[in-house]
Write an enzyme that holds these catalytic residues in place. Sequence first.
Site, short mmCIF file in Angstrom:
data_model
loop_
_atom_site.label_atom_id
_atom_site.label_comp_id
_atom_site.label_asym_id
_atom_site.label_seq_id
_atom_site.Cartn_x
_atom_site.Cartn_y
_atom_site.Cartn_z
N GLY A 1 12.19 57.99 56.93
CA GLY A 1 11.77 59.39 56.91
C GLY A 1 10.67 59.66 55.91
CB ILE B 1 16.82 57.40 55.44
CG1 ILE B 1 16.43 57.02 54.01
CG2 ILE B 1 17.48 58.76 55.47
CD1 ILE B 1 15.29 57.89 53.45
CE LYS C 1 19.23 39.96 51.40
NZ LYS C 1 18.29 39.03 52.03
N GLY D 1 17.58 55.65 40.64
CA GLY D 1 17.19 55.52 42.05
C GLY D 1 15.84 54.85 42.14
CD GLU E 1 11.51 60.17 46.45
OE1 GLU E 1 10.45 60.66 46.85
OE2 GLU E 1 12.61 60.68 46.65
MO1 MOS Z 1 11.95 61.73 49.21
S1 MOS Z 1 10.04 62.46 49.46
O1 MOS Z 1 12.80 63.02 48.45
O2 MOS Z 1 12.49 61.45 50.84
#
Ligand code: MOS
Length: 762
Positions: free
Chosen positions: A238, A465, A650, A719, A722
Amino acid sequence: MATDTLPHAAGIIGAAVPRIDGSLKTSGTARYAVDHNFPGLVHGVAVQATIGKGRIRSLDTSAAEKMPGVLLVLHHGKIDNVYRFYPHEADGTISEARPPFADENIYYWGQFVAAVVAETLEQAKAAANAIKAEYDIEKPDVNPDLSDFTGPKPESWLRGDPDKALASAPVTVDETYITPVETHNPMEMHGTVAVWDGDNVTLYECTQGVVNHRVVMSEVLGVPRENVRVISRFIGSGFGGKLFPWTQSSIAASAARTLNRPVKISVDRRMMFTSTGHRPRTQQRIRLGATEDGKLTAIRHDFFTETSQLDDFVEHCGEQTPFLYSCPNLVVTTGMVRRNVGAPAPMRGPGAVPGLFALESAVDELAIKLKMDPVEFRLKNDAERDEGKNLPFSSRHLKECYTTGAEKIGWKNRTPEPGSMRRNGKIYGWGVGGASWSAARIPCTASVELCPNGRICVRCATQDIGTGTYTIFAQVVHAATGVPLDRIDVFLGDSSLPEGPTSGGSMATSAVLPATTTAVNSAVTRLLHIAAMIPNSPFHGMKPESLAFANGRVMQKEEEPKVVGVSLSSSSQLAANGVPFEEVLKLANLSGISAMGKTAPSFEDPKAKQYSLHSYGCHFAEVEWDPEIVRLRVSRIFSVFDAGRIINKKAGANQILGAAVMGVGMALFEDTVHDSRTGQPINNNFADYIVPTCADLPELDVTFLDYPDYIVNEYGARGIGEIGMAGVAPAIASAVYHATGVRVRTLPIRIEDLLKSNIREA
Ligand code: MOS
């Protein structure tokens, strides 16, 4: 799958675990949103505006309505019960606030002006093509130059006196950097299958947030939340474009309700360039001031970002600016500029990615003016604490990222003069770019159930996702129970499950870990109590605290778990002693033991609030430059990241690799170009909108420093979805300068830019 080499039990946290859903995807059995079909299902196709601004004068649907198979034609004044969603504080977000067909105004090329539902997709397409719209046309504003903006430019993060410090700084940089409109191009395009059953609706969606989607669609459709179920079990990525609902979902749900038949609507690749978000264009002026010996004294980051006519979307380019470097005088200003384009949306590393292209490019330029090595400049100006929030960092090892990356590429051999490094008849250049992204722990609920068939089920209304979220849940359950991965069933992607987080902001992993751990540990505690309590149990009368759970079996604590072998299919040791939990369930006549766990958000945690929570990293990029034929390639990227403890090496490395690939696209290829006459994105297809392919890709190398950040959660995990995209483009742009002597401040870097190089031969 080489799972037989995986470490057992607690050791699985941090291992390189293959995705447990991998075989479903590679075998084609994973069902994505529009793979769902139902008896009586019919197909919807949207009709797009072919002007960039104006009004619908007339819409002739008469021919379409008479065509074979056509069941319904929707347009302004003819759509049932679709309401406006007003965003609430922290309780739901929509992408495009204007309901479909709300009025006759056209705000951007490609806006949906009608939709046709027919028995077959072909019939719907043919009828959609037969709808004739006439418009009162105005000239759209898609001006790529954002500096005509005269509206408010709010200041943030002001400290010291940046203007005074800039005026007196002996060495300064004052440049403007531009990033274009970038379009999300996940493999799976947007789509909805809407199925009503009385007053209840089920939406098969590709969404990064089933819970958010349910909240929004309940209000859009005017039905209670409990009547809306959103299912999104597999998502072909996404990149932020699927965070919040888009218009096709409302249209499909409304049409399905009107017709009382399941309706499927797919957004095609061309429509994805107008109707499902984009990273907005940014124009950023960066002013830096430094002392002669290379200490930053001032940063001014003034930026404009483009948005649509009706949506207030800001690409927060200045988010990392206040804390990346130590600097006493600083300000960030923001200007939101309206254009006739579709609603922008978050896109991988929103704000940070374009923002750090500007800041990190400017830092490279400043280091060059100072005749200082750009790595040395960053080490010298690294921040000891978050000077923007005036808080200590929970955990920051950015300097080590730089020194590690420098070591990997062999930075000490770098000669700074442009075009000075040659190899095999080519020039090569090296550049570096820093990265940062915020961390947080958002709320999550998960349930874990010990089932009578010897399997463990874990449930959460979050979704995977493509990043590996299914696998993370299984790892946590395996770590706590020793039950093999192939006996753990993970249920995600369904809003009827216990409420979980949106897969956004790189926060899903840190959110699901505590809830899942609590749930599995509570289930095990209950199991041990039951084992001690029931009369026909071999543990009857023992203290529950004297019992242990290992390899999926209940045993006495003093008993060492005995192992007779290793299960080849599942990484698990085969235990010889103790009683399997399913036996205990049978003895107790229980259909299962389940427990819930919750994650408390970091923004309500008094301890976490005392820290600045972020991940850090950097990319070292190498480009190869063949001046005789003006050919540039990115040949190597070394990425070093400090993203807390990595739960799955991985899946984690995959995130950074994929993000580096997107970074190459950003640096060299991607640019959504709007025709100034019509407002149409003219390269709205994969022939003209270039994304990197395997042939474009460099050698990629990822290193995680793996320092746990226990302020974020007990695993120390932050995380990584991003952050990997930040810092790639400035590293490449700096490497291009180093190779060619040409500084490119407007992305993407083009052959035309490189023709300006004075270096004519290698
Ligand atoms: Mo990220 S731009 O919060 O999927």
